[in-house]
Design a protein around this motif. Structure first.
Motif, PDB file in Angstrom:
ATOM      1  N   ASP A 164       5.634  20.726  67.079  1.00 36.33           N
ATOM      2  CA  ASP A 164       6.099  20.809  65.698  1.00 36.33           C
ATOM      3  C   ASP A 164       7.627  20.707  65.635  1.00 36.33           C
ATOM      4  O   ASP A 164       8.183  19.895  64.889  1.00 36.33           O
ATOM      5  CB  ASP A 164       5.625  22.128  65.084  1.00 36.33           C
TER       6      ASP A 164
ATOM      7  N   HIS B 192       4.605  13.281  60.620  1.00 41.54           N
ATOM      8  CA  HIS B 192       4.273  14.701  60.813  1.00 41.54           C
ATOM      9  C   HIS B 192       5.114  15.582  59.891  1.00 41.54           C
ATOM     10  O   HIS B 192       4.595  16.460  59.200  1.00 41.54           O
ATOM     11  CB  HIS B 192       4.505  15.101  62.273  1.00 41.54           C
TER      12      HIS B 192
ATOM     13  N   ARG C 180       4.177  15.191  56.141  1.00 42.56           N
ATOM     14  CA  ARG C 180       2.942  15.911  55.798  1.00 42.56           C
ATOM     15  C   ARG C 180       3.180  17.414  55.725  1.00 42.56           C
ATOM     16  O   ARG C 180       2.730  18.078  54.784  1.00 42.56           O
ATOM     17  CB  ARG C 180       1.843  15.600  56.820  1.00 42.56           C
ATOM     18  N   ARG C 181       3.884  17.937  56.750  1.00 40.53           N
ATOM     19  CA  ARG C 181       4.153  19.383  56.796  1.00 40.53           C
ATOM     20  C   ARG C 181       4.963  19.824  55.583  1.00 40.53           C
ATOM     21  O   ARG C 181       4.651  20.817  54.938  1.00 40.53           O
ATOM     22  CB  ARG C 181       4.899  19.735  58.081  1.00 40.53           C
TER      23      ARG C 181
ATOM     24  N   ARG D  53       3.164  19.502  52.101  1.00 42.09           N
ATOM     25  CA  ARG D  53       2.213  20.598  51.910  1.00 42.09           C
ATOM     26  C   ARG D  53       2.953  21.907  51.643  1.00 42.09           C
ATOM     27  O   ARG D  53       2.523  22.717  50.821  1.00 42.09           O
ATOM     28  CB  ARG D  53       1.316  20.746  53.142  1.00 42.09           C
ATOM     29  N   HIS D  54       4.085  22.113  52.317  1.00 44.49           N
ATOM     30  CA  HIS D  54       4.856  23.338  52.106  1.00 44.49           C
ATOM     31  C   HIS D  54       5.382  23.404  50.675  1.00 44.49           C
ATOM     32  O   HIS D  54       5.335  24.472  50.036  1.00 44.49           O
ATOM     33  CB  HIS D  54       6.014  23.410  53.098  1.00 44.49           C
TER      34      HIS D  54
ATOM     35  N   GLN E 281       1.350  27.893  55.701  1.00 44.75           N
ATOM     36  CA  GLN E 281       1.044  27.411  57.050  1.00 44.75           C
ATOM     37  C   GLN E 281       1.775  28.338  58.021  1.00 44.75           C
ATOM     38  O   GLN E 281       2.955  28.143  58.312  1.00 44.75           O
ATOM     39  CB  GLN E 281       1.523  25.972  57.218  1.00 44.75           C
TER      40      GLN E 281
END
Length: 582
Positions: free
Chosen positions: A176, A192, A195-196, A199-200, A212
């Protein structure tokens, strides 16, 4: 007890846990799984203690995840490593208790609770030239956790540390973090991160916080969920004011709550797991080196971690063990001025091992292998800083380095630098002389140091301190940098610097315990009914720091050990038998 003690309403349980970090929740979950009635009382309004603000790594040699990956080593290997690392501070009985129980602790939580782990099989022990040092397979971390699984309990859990998150989003060490550092260099990394972060942002809009969960917040959430599922009573904003002790036996405590004082009677035991004394100014002043007022230190744990467990133990005759190589788990920390006027603390864990950065004292000279452990960096800084001066150092890099890796809380590209320069956090200069002037560093000393460093760094060498010479060093570096992942010259301004001061993840001095985690009195005898784990317990490492995770690994393990002893479980096989009949 005072004469009016009858005014306190009584509540009965089997086990009372003081503190809700890794140690306290480990003890609570283990005790409850063995059928005991457990109450956890937490001083702060949220659960998680210093654990929630940590990276969450636990050092657990011979753990099941490593074995499943084919990394199988004899227990003698980590034992040999610790014998050489700890020297005179090596306590065979305590180390054996840890090495025997730690892998079983991981297996227990994996099999019976919501605490699941991810491996750290690529993480090496810090001092690779010590006999028995591991090159991997001795670290575990809580697996990422979707906060939706926590339910209503989530609002009662501590959020991730402001300074180590990005807009409230915690980033997990490993793949990560690597993706975030390679955001502009790799399509897969960019995808990556996109997307992270997308969503956050959604989670922030809907829930007002990160959902998450990784690192320490994931560990706390998984343990707290397990505790709740097992019927553990979790009380926040409930500091303990007094231990109940009769005939040299502890059998409960007086707890202050929003509705008044409550007397909790614990039939089988009380576990002190309040996190140590990182913010106890008087004890810092007495025990920390070169800390004359107690304030020359930037502790990372929450302010509530202030020595309550040690004081409670002392009140019933417990022995404090401060005879250690260091009373504190050092970490290099910079002070962060936030826009709202508050001050935060940033731990310098990631960037020191990357190629193209050095640490210097006020005289402009280097003093340590910067790619070594965080504890080693501060230990060397405390020893080398000129007497009579503030203990501090400066991390020095150029623009290219900062944009690639970041420097302290100033993030890599594309995060702008302006606010960090304007606040004074990030010092800058077009030349090394200008940078030295901005920092109060001797300019001739800095220029000579950088010149000498660069002369060797162009060939990937560091003859002065040997950066990149151990597996741990190389893991901290950048594999794309050849021939040495930890070494590159510092050329072509502008240059940047951040002031680093002694800080800590926690404390090592604490209550002396036996291998069952029972607290000992001044005669070396167990105080019946009283246990300690985590920061309240004197570190089994004797004030040394041989590997990342040597705080949380023993905290989880001795919380587990304490609960099993309270439950009267004498053989590890009992858990298997118990499980078969549940």
């Amino acid at each position: 007890m005072p004469a009016d003690s009858h005014i306190f309403p009584d509540i009965d349980c089997d086990v009372l846990i003081v503190g809700s970090g890794a140690a306290g929740l480990s003890a609570a979950v283990t005790a409850a799984w063995h059928g005991l009635k457990v109450i956890v009382v937490e001083k702060d309004p949220v659960f998680g203690g210093a654990t929630a603000w940590s990276g969450g790594w636990a050092w657990v040699p011979c753990n099941p995840l490593a074995r499943r990956a084919g990394i199988v080593e004899d227990i003698e290997q980590p034992r040999t490593y610790l014998q050489h690392e700890l020297g005179d501070q090596y306590d065979p009985a305590m180390i054996d208790a840890f090495l025997q129980a730690a892998p079983r602790m991981v297996a227990f939580f994996e099999q019976h609770t919501s605490l699941q782990f991810a491996d750290g099989n690529a993480i090496a022990d810090i001092h690779g030239d010590t006999p028995g040092a591991g090159t991997g397979g001795r670290s575990v971390i809580a697996a990422p956790f979707d906060a939706r699984n926590v339910g209503k309990l989530l609002k009662r859990l501590r959020k991730t540390m402001r300074e180590t998150s990005f807009m409230g989003m915690p980033i997990m060490a490993g793949a990560d973090l690597t993706a975030f550092l390679n955001l502009t260099r790799s399509l897969s990394a960019a995808w990556h991160v996109t997307r992270r972060f997308t969503r956050h942002l959604f989670d922030l809009a809907v829930h007002g916080r990160a959902m998450q969960l990784v690192n320490g917040v994931a560990l706390v959430a998984r343990l707290a969920k397990s505790a709740e599922d097992l019927g553990v009573l979790l009380w926040e904003s409930a500091p303990v004011t007094q231990l109940l002790c009769e005939n040299n036996q502890v059998h409960g405590a007086i707890v202050s709550t929003g509705k008044g004082l409550v007397r909790i009677r614990a039939r089988k035991g009380v576990v002190l797991a309040a996190g140590g004394f990182a913010n106890d100014i008087e004890r810092r002043k007495a025990l920390f080196p070169r800390t004359p007022t107690g304030h020359e230190h930037l502790a990372l744990p929450p302010l509530g971690v202030s020595g309550d467990g040690l004081r409670l133990g002392e009140s019933v005759g417990a022995q404090i063990n401060a005879d250690m190589a260091s009373p504190v788990a050092w970490a290099p920390v910079s002070q962060v001025p936030h826009g709202d006027g508050s001050l935060g603390h940033f731990p310098h864990i990631i960037e020191r091992g990357k190629p193209g950065i050095i640490g210097v004292l006020s005289n402009g000279q280097r003093f340590v292998n910067e790619a070594n452990g965080y504890y080693d960096y501060v230990k060397a800084m405390v020893a080398a800083a000129p007497q009579g001066e503030e203990v501090a150092s400066w991390l020095i890099c150029n623009h290219r380095f900062q944009r690639r890796y970041g420097l302290g809380i100033s993030r890599p590209f594309p995060v702008p630098l302006t606010s960090f320069i304007r606040s004074g956090y990030l010092k800058t200069g077009n030349t090394l002389e200008e940078l030295a002037s901005a920092c109060g560093i001797d300019p001739s000393g800095l220029c000579a140091t950088v010149s000498d460093y660069n002369r060797h760094a162009r060939n990937g060498e560091d003859p002065q301190f040997g950066r990149g010479s151990t597996p741990y060093n190389r893991k901290q570096g950048d594999a794309s940098q050849h021939p040495n992942p930890c070494v590159a010259p510092i050329e072509q301004g502008p240059f940047y610097a951040v002031k680093v001061q002694p800080g800590s993840f926690g404390t090592f001095a604490g209550l002396k315990v036996n291998p069952h985690a029972q607290v000992l009195d001044h005669a070396g005898q167990a105080i019946e009914g009283l246990y300690a784990a985590g920061g309240d317990m004197a570190s089994i490492m004797g004030g040394h720091y041989p590997a990342g995770g040597i705080n949380i690994g023993p905290a989880l393990t001795f919380g587990y050990i304490a609960a099993r002893h309270i439950a009267g479980v004498t053989a590890f096989e009992k858990e298997i038998d118990h499980a078969a009949h549940r």
